[in-house]
Design a protein around this motif. Structure first.
Motif, PDB file in Angstrom:
ATOM      1  N   PHE A  13       0.861  -1.186   0.000  1.00 46.77           N
ATOM      2  CA  PHE A  13       0.000   0.000   0.000  1.00 46.77           C
ATOM      3  C   PHE A  13       0.892   1.229   0.000  1.00 46.77           C
ATOM      4  O   PHE A  13       1.860   1.284   0.757  1.00 46.77           O
ATOM      5  CB  PHE A  13      -0.902   0.022   1.237  1.00 46.77           C
ATOM      6  N   VAL A  17       4.074   0.357   2.661  1.00 47.91           N
ATOM      7  CA  VAL A  17       3.382  -0.523   3.620  1.00 47.91           C
ATOM      8  C   VAL A  17       3.234  -1.897   2.967  1.00 47.91           C
ATOM      9  O   VAL A  17       2.389  -2.102   2.093  1.00 47.91           O
ATOM     10  CB  VAL A  17       1.989   0.033   4.016  1.00 47.91           C
ATOM     11  N   ALA A  19       1.859  -5.117   3.075  1.00 45.17           N
ATOM     12  CA  ALA A  19       0.822  -5.870   3.796  1.00 45.17           C
ATOM     13  C   ALA A  19       0.987  -7.368   3.577  1.00 45.17           C
ATOM     14  O   ALA A  19       0.733  -8.169   4.473  1.00 45.17           O
ATOM     15  CB  ALA A  19      -0.559  -5.408   3.354  1.00 45.17           C
ATOM     16  N   PRO A  38      -1.530 -11.474  14.257  1.00 42.64           N
ATOM     17  CA  PRO A  38      -1.981 -10.319  15.036  1.00 42.64           C
ATOM     18  C   PRO A  38      -2.637  -9.268  14.144  1.00 42.64           C
ATOM     19  O   PRO A  38      -2.523  -9.331  12.917  1.00 42.64           O
ATOM     20  CB  PRO A  38      -0.688  -9.753  15.634  1.00 42.64           C
ATOM     21  N   SER A  39      -3.282  -8.315  14.782  1.00 40.23           N
ATOM     22  CA  SER A  39      -3.945  -7.230  14.066  1.00 40.23           C
ATOM     23  C   SER A  39      -2.943  -6.442  13.229  1.00 40.23           C
ATOM     24  O   SER A  39      -1.835  -6.157  13.676  1.00 40.23           O
ATOM     25  CB  SER A  39      -4.599  -6.325  15.119  1.00 40.23           C
ATOM     26  N   GLY A  40      -3.348  -6.140  12.010  1.00 38.16           N
ATOM     27  CA  GLY A  40      -2.501  -5.317  11.141  1.00 38.16           C
ATOM     28  C   GLY A  40      -1.399  -6.079  10.433  1.00 38.16           C
ATOM     29  O   GLY A  40      -0.517  -5.487   9.834  1.00 38.16           O
ATOM     30  N   HIS A  41      -1.460  -7.412  10.463  1.00 44.16           N
ATOM     31  CA  HIS A  41      -0.368  -8.186   9.852  1.00 44.16           C
ATOM     32  C   HIS A  41      -0.714  -8.759   8.478  1.00 44.16           C
ATOM     33  O   HIS A  41      -0.002  -9.612   7.970  1.00 44.16           O
ATOM     34  CB  HIS A  41       0.107  -9.289  10.813  1.00 44.16           C
ATOM     35  N   GLY A  42      -1.869  -8.351   7.924  1.00 45.74           N
ATOM     36  CA  GLY A  42      -2.139  -8.677   6.519  1.00 45.74           C
ATOM     37  C   GLY A  42      -3.256  -9.673   6.264  1.00 45.74           C
ATOM     38  O   GLY A  42      -3.511 -10.041   5.111  1.00 45.74           O
ATOM     39  N   LYS A  43      -3.975 -10.083   7.307  1.00 48.89           N
ATOM     40  CA  LYS A  43      -4.997 -11.124   7.129  1.00 48.89           C
ATOM     41  C   LYS A  43      -6.131 -10.668   6.215  1.00 48.89           C
ATOM     42  O   LYS A  43      -6.516 -11.364   5.276  1.00 48.89           O
ATOM     43  CB  LYS A  43      -5.569 -11.545   8.497  1.00 48.89           C
ATOM     44  N   THR A  44      -6.672  -9.478   6.529  1.00 44.18           N
ATOM     45  CA  THR A  44      -7.794  -8.981   5.730  1.00 44.18           C
ATOM     46  C   THR A  44      -7.349  -8.742   4.293  1.00 44.18           C
ATOM     47  O   THR A  44      -8.080  -9.055   3.335  1.00 44.18           O
ATOM     48  CB  THR A  44      -8.350  -7.682   6.351  1.00 44.18           C
ATOM     49  N   THR A  45      -6.141  -8.213   4.143  1.00 46.65           N
ATOM     50  CA  THR A  45      -5.621  -7.955   2.797  1.00 46.65           C
ATOM     51  C   THR A  45      -5.560  -9.256   2.003  1.00 46.65           C
ATOM     52  O   THR A  45      -5.917  -9.296   0.823  1.00 46.65           O
ATOM     53  CB  THR A  45      -4.223  -7.305   2.890  1.00 46.65           C
ATOM     54  N   GLN A  89     -16.216  -8.940   8.703  1.00 44.00           N
ATOM     55  CA  GLN A  89     -16.070  -8.882  10.154  1.00 44.00           C
ATOM     56  C   GLN A  89     -17.330  -8.349  10.848  1.00 44.00           C
ATOM     57  O   GLN A  89     -17.782  -8.889  11.839  1.00 44.00           O
ATOM     58  CB  GLN A  89     -14.884  -7.974  10.459  1.00 44.00           C
ATOM     59  N   GLU A 166     -12.733 -12.724  10.425  1.00 41.17           N
ATOM     60  CA  GLU A 166     -13.049 -12.613  11.858  1.00 41.17           C
ATOM     61  C   GLU A 166     -14.549 -12.742  12.122  1.00 41.17           C
ATOM     62  O   GLU A 166     -15.148 -11.858  12.734  1.00 41.17           O
ATOM     63  CB  GLU A 166     -12.573 -11.257  12.403  1.00 41.17           C
TER      64      GLU A 166
HETATM   65  P1  ATP Z   1      -6.976  -6.623  11.573  1.00 44.08           P
HETATM   66  O1  ATP Z   1      -7.027  -7.909  12.281  1.00 44.08           O
HETATM   67  O2  ATP Z   1      -6.758  -5.433  12.474  1.00 44.08           O
HETATM   68  O3  ATP Z   1      -8.074  -6.432  10.576  1.00 44.08           O
HETATM   69  P2  ATP Z   1      -5.177  -7.526   9.488  1.00 44.08           P
HETATM   70  O4  ATP Z   1      -4.205  -8.554   9.910  1.00 44.08           O
HETATM   71  O5  ATP Z   1      -6.380  -7.960   8.769  1.00 44.08           O
HETATM   72  O6  ATP Z   1      -5.583  -6.632  10.720  1.00 44.08           O
HETATM   73  P3  ATP Z   1      -4.720  -5.795   7.231  1.00 44.08           P
HETATM   74  O7  ATP Z   1      -6.019  -5.072   7.372  1.00 44.08           O
HETATM   75  O8  ATP Z   1      -4.597  -6.751   6.126  1.00 44.08           O
HETATM   76  O9  ATP Z   1      -4.337  -6.505   8.595  1.00 44.08           O
HETATM   77  O10 ATP Z   1      -3.572  -4.690   7.101  1.00 44.08           O
HETATM   78  C1  ATP Z   1      -2.226  -5.006   6.853  1.00 44.08           C
HETATM   79  C2  ATP Z   1      -1.428  -3.704   6.732  1.00 44.08           C
HETATM   80  O11 ATP Z   1      -1.802  -2.996   5.565  1.00 44.08           O
HETATM   81  C3  ATP Z   1      -1.618  -2.741   7.888  1.00 44.08           C
HETATM   82  O12 ATP Z   1      -0.396  -2.101   8.138  1.00 44.08           O
HETATM   83  C4  ATP Z   1      -2.640  -1.774   7.350  1.00 44.08           C
HETATM   84  O13 ATP Z   1      -2.527  -0.521   7.992  1.00 44.08           O
HETATM   85  C5  ATP Z   1      -2.274  -1.710   5.889  1.00 44.08           C
HETATM   86  N1  ATP Z   1      -3.429  -1.405   5.033  1.00 44.08           N
HETATM   87  C6  ATP Z   1      -4.537  -2.165   4.871  1.00 44.08           C
HETATM   88  N2  ATP Z   1      -5.388  -1.606   3.969  1.00 44.08           N
HETATM   89  C7  ATP Z   1      -4.807  -0.471   3.565  1.00 44.08           C
HETATM   90  C8  ATP Z   1      -5.165   0.563   2.627  1.00 44.08           C
HETATM   91  N3  ATP Z   1      -6.314   0.495   1.944  1.00 44.08           N
HETATM   92  N4  ATP Z   1      -4.323   1.596   2.473  1.00 44.08           N
HETATM   93  C9  ATP Z   1      -3.161   1.661   3.147  1.00 44.08           C
HETATM   94  N5  ATP Z   1      -2.745   0.725   4.032  1.00 44.08           N
HETATM   95  C10 ATP Z   1      -3.555  -0.310   4.241  1.00 44.08           C
END
Ligand code: ATP
Length: 367
Positions: A13, A17, A19, A38-45, A89, A166
């Motif tokens: 990103f 960033v 992801a 953990p949160s923010g480690h790329g799962k949703t992406t 979620q 989630e």
């Molecule tokens: P959570 O459990 O909090 O949802 P996650 O493991 O699903 O977290 P992601 O949402 O995939 O994590 O995010 C992974 C990284 O990419 C994070 O650093 C997030 O800030 C960044 N990120 C996600 N979407 C975007 C976006 N649209 N623009 C910029 N950065 C993004």
């Protein structure tokens, strides 16, 4: 049924960033894969990349025999043509629509005939046990029922792949257990290839055929729940998938007499343990692999004596006790089937077959 295959998928990103970092993941046909981290480690992406809601920066995404995304080959198949169902979620139900219309929504977009929509909605509502709620609005349902509506909406178009982000995070602890059992059951019944992401180890251990652990966008390990739990590849995975005692120390001695020396925790290691002497290491042992006894245990070859300790905390946790024992100045977490009194002296043993040794520097599993 189809497999889903991510080949060296990277998603960046903005400028920096990262992801997802060269993710290599094959979800077999009909498999229930849980991706945790953990949160923010790329799962949703990762889910969004499979769904087509996000375009990878590099790599390939395959659904069955179809290459659905490949920046290098200029291929990107949009979400509506991917035949994937997604449960978000927050469930993302339309509050102003009745349950029937929420579930029917994807079919109306596909412009199916009215009678067919009616039939499919009723069928899937029956399968998910929400047939009697079709006339209500989402706000008139319990959390568990709302979740089922979200799943019904994802499944009604008979997707080849089900993605769940989630799905239990909005449910309280008691309903969560039932909801998990329900999701597992429905996935097996339908045999649909499923990827569920969660930060909760309990979700992963109870639901997954296999688990993939993500850390900062990098897959750490993919394996059966028992493999991830018993043979974690590094300290991060060991810590993330469950509680574990970790002691810093070093390996001393050689031949038949190899010891872990961590100050208060000094134990002779099993003979088959193959680690070099004089290296800095971390010894890991899960609380349920620590044994406490008021008497000395002399007839169990699997147990390694650690020393005498004092019980500091003993909490009843429904059929088991969470105990904290102090060995001089080192605390050891124990899950015990029997209770101990506060201040009680106990002998502390480790189950030798469950000891894990990690390299101190790389934190990788050595043994
Ligand atoms: P959570 O459990 O909090 O949802 P996650 O493991 O699903 O977290 P992601 O949402 O995939 O994590 O995010 C992974 C990284 O990419 C994070 O650093 C997030 O800030 C960044 N990120 C996600 N979407 C975007 C976006 N649209 N623009 C910029 N950065 C993004």
């Amino acid at each position: 049924m189809v497999r889903v295959y991510l080949h060296e998928v990277t998603k960046i990103f903005g400028k920096n960033v990262v992801a997802l970092d060269k993710v290599e993941l094959e979800v077999r046909s009909g498999e229930f894969m849980v991706v945790m981290g953990p949160s923010g480690h790329g799962k949703t992406t990762l889910l969004r990349v499979v769904a087509g809601l996000e375009e990878p920066t590099d790599g390939e995404v395959w659904i069955g025999d179809t290459l659905v995304a490949s920046p290098r080959k200029g291929i990107f198949i949009p979400p509506k043509d991917r035949n994937v169902g997604m449960v978000f979620q927050n469930w993302a139900l339309y509050p102003h629509m009745k349950v029937f219309d929420n579930i029917a929504f994807p079919l109306r977009i596909k412009k199916l005939p009215k009678s067919e929509i009616e039939k499919k909605v009723r069928e899937i509502a029956e399968v998910l046990g929400i047939a009697e709620t079709l006339d209500r609005y989402p706000r008139q349902l319990s959390g568990g029922q709302q979740q089922r509506v979200a799943i019904a909406r994802a499944l009604v178009k008979e997707p080849q792949v089900l993605l769940m982000d989630e799905p239990f995070s909005n449910l309280d602890a008691r309903i969560r257990v039932t909801a998990r059992a329900f999701v597992k059951d429905i996935q097996k019944k339908l045999g649909i290839t499923t990827i569920l992401v969660t930060h909760d180890p309990a979700d992963a251990l109870t639901l997954a055929d296999r688990i993939a652990v993500l850390r900062r966008g990098v897959i750490q390990q993919i394996g059966l729940p028992s493999e991830i739990y018993d043979k974690p590849v590094n300290v991060f995975v060991a810590n993330f998938i469950g509680d574990i005692n970790l002691f810093d120390g070093s390996i001393v001695g050689k031949g038949n007499e190899v010891y872990f020396d961590g100050g208060d925790v000094k134990v002779q290691l099993p003979q088959n343990i193959n680690v070099q002497g004089n290296g800095s290491v971390i010894l890991g042992i899960r609380p349920e692999d620590v044994v406490l006894s008021k008497e000395v245990i002399s007839n169990n070859n699997d147990l390694i004596y650690v020393g005498k300790g004092t019980v500091e905390i003993s909490e009843f946790a429904g059929g088991k006790f969470n105990v904290m024992v102090k060995l001089q100045s080192t605390e050891v977490k124990v899950v015990s089937s029997t209770s101990f009194g506060l201040g009680e002296p106990v002998h502390v043993y480790f189950n030798s077959r469950k000891i894990k040794i990690f390299d101190k520097q790389t934190e990788k599993l050595l043994y």
